[in-house]
Write a protein that holds these residues in place. Sequence first.
Motif, mmCIF file in Angstrom:
data_model
loop_
_atom_site.group_PDB
_atom_site.id
_atom_site.type_symbol
_atom_site.label_atom_id
_atom_site.label_comp_id
_atom_site.label_asym_id
_atom_site.label_seq_id
_atom_site.Cartn_x
_atom_site.Cartn_y
_atom_site.Cartn_z
ATOM 1 N N VAL A 1 13.584 16.892 -2.455
ATOM 2 C CA VAL A 1 13.728 16.580 -1.025
ATOM 3 C C VAL A 1 12.862 15.377 -0.661
ATOM 4 N N ALA A 2 11.620 15.352 -1.138
ATOM 5 C CA ALA A 2 10.719 14.239 -0.845
ATOM 6 C C ALA A 2 11.251 12.927 -1.410
ATOM 7 N N VAL A 3 11.774 12.978 -2.644
ATOM 8 C CA VAL A 3 12.320 11.760 -3.264
ATOM 9 C C VAL A 3 13.500 11.244 -2.450
ATOM 10 N N LEU A 4 14.418 12.124 -2.084
ATOM 11 C CA LEU A 4 15.609 11.682 -1.353
ATOM 12 C C LEU A 4 15.248 11.175 0.043
ATOM 13 N N CYS A 5 14.313 11.830 0.701
ATOM 14 C CA CYS A 5 13.871 11.352 2.023
ATOM 15 C C CYS A 5 13.153 10.005 1.904
ATOM 16 N N GLY A 6 12.293 9.888 0.918
ATOM 17 C CA GLY A 6 11.583 8.622 0.704
ATOM 18 C C GLY A 6 12.535 7.483 0.391
ATOM 19 N N ALA A 7 13.534 7.768 -0.429
ATOM 20 C CA ALA A 7 14.520 6.737 -0.759
ATOM 21 C C ALA A 7 15.314 6.329 0.480
ATOM 22 N N ALA A 8 15.656 7.296 1.320
ATOM 23 C CA ALA A 8 16.392 6.981 2.549
ATOM 24 C C ALA A 8 15.560 6.094 3.467
ATOM 25 N N VAL A 9 14.277 6.410 3.605
ATOM 26 C CA VAL A 9 13.388 5.610 4.448
ATOM 27 C C VAL A 9 13.260 4.192 3.890
ATOM 28 N N ALA A 10 13.269 4.078 2.557
ATOM 29 C CA ALA A 10 13.141 2.762 1.911
ATOM 30 C C ALA A 10 14.461 1.997 1.872
ATOM 31 N N MET B 1 0.811 -1.191 0.000
ATOM 32 C CA MET B 1 0.000 0.000 0.000
ATOM 33 C C MET B 1 0.854 1.254 0.000
ATOM 34 N N ALA B 2 1.940 1.246 0.756
ATOM 35 C CA ALA B 2 2.825 2.418 0.804
ATOM 36 C C ALA B 2 3.415 2.692 -0.571
ATOM 37 N N ALA B 3 3.787 1.631 -1.296
ATOM 38 C CA ALA B 3 4.349 1.818 -2.637
ATOM 39 C C ALA B 3 3.316 2.442 -3.565
ATOM 40 N N GLY B 4 2.063 2.058 -3.420
ATOM 41 C CA GLY B 4 0.998 2.627 -4.235
ATOM 42 C C GLY B 4 0.810 4.107 -3.967
ATOM 43 N N LEU B 5 0.863 4.485 -2.696
ATOM 44 C CA LEU B 5 0.737 5.902 -2.343
ATOM 45 C C LEU B 5 1.912 6.710 -2.873
ATOM 46 N N LEU B 6 3.089 6.129 -2.771
ATOM 47 C CA LEU B 6 4.272 6.815 -3.306
ATOM 48 C C LEU B 6 4.159 6.985 -4.818
ATOM 49 N N ALA B 7 3.678 5.957 -5.491
ATOM 50 C CA ALA B 7 3.510 6.040 -6.946
ATOM 51 C C ALA B 7 2.508 7.126 -7.313
ATOM 52 N N VAL B 8 1.424 7.223 -6.569
ATOM 53 C CA VAL B 8 0.428 8.270 -6.826
ATOM 54 C C VAL B 8 1.053 9.649 -6.616
ATOM 55 N N GLY B 9 1.863 9.784 -5.576
ATOM 56 C CA GLY B 9 2.545 11.046 -5.319
ATOM 57 C C GLY B 9 3.496 11.429 -6.441
ATOM 58 N N VAL B 10 4.238 10.466 -6.946
ATOM 59 C CA VAL B 10 5.164 10.729 -8.041
ATOM 60 C C VAL B 10 4.403 11.107 -9.310
#
Length: 142
Positions: free
Chosen positions: A37-46, A1-10
Amino acid sequence: MAAGLLAVGVVAWFTALCAFDIRHRRLPNALTVPGAVAVLCGAAVAGRGWPALAGAAALLAVYLLVHLAAPAGLGAGDVKLAPGLGGLTGAFGVDVWMLAAVGAPLLTGLLAVAALARGRSDPVPHGPSMCVSASLAIAAAW
């Protein structure tokens, strides 16, 4: 589900970038910088922070060099979009990063040739090609 939300955001981010660049022929800091900033933070969390950071730095370096060599050919907004897209594609691996990095200028070139063939000489915005190329590269990886 988190990946789906991230995809929608992108997808939402890409849509806003493309619409703005096509309409105004520029990419605003309000879209490019927070997106990066969001992409780099999201990638760090992942757990993909280092590959994303490397991708962001590499694409920024390429775009900055091109902009400095030919400022009329590549706008500063494209340079500011590069870290976000480089980070996003870098998080998926070098192959995805390379496909997106090479695909964007090729797509813009094809669009420019098509416009010239139709008798149009106005500049083709590069941001949409960057977003489409990154999208296709990520989709190919999935």
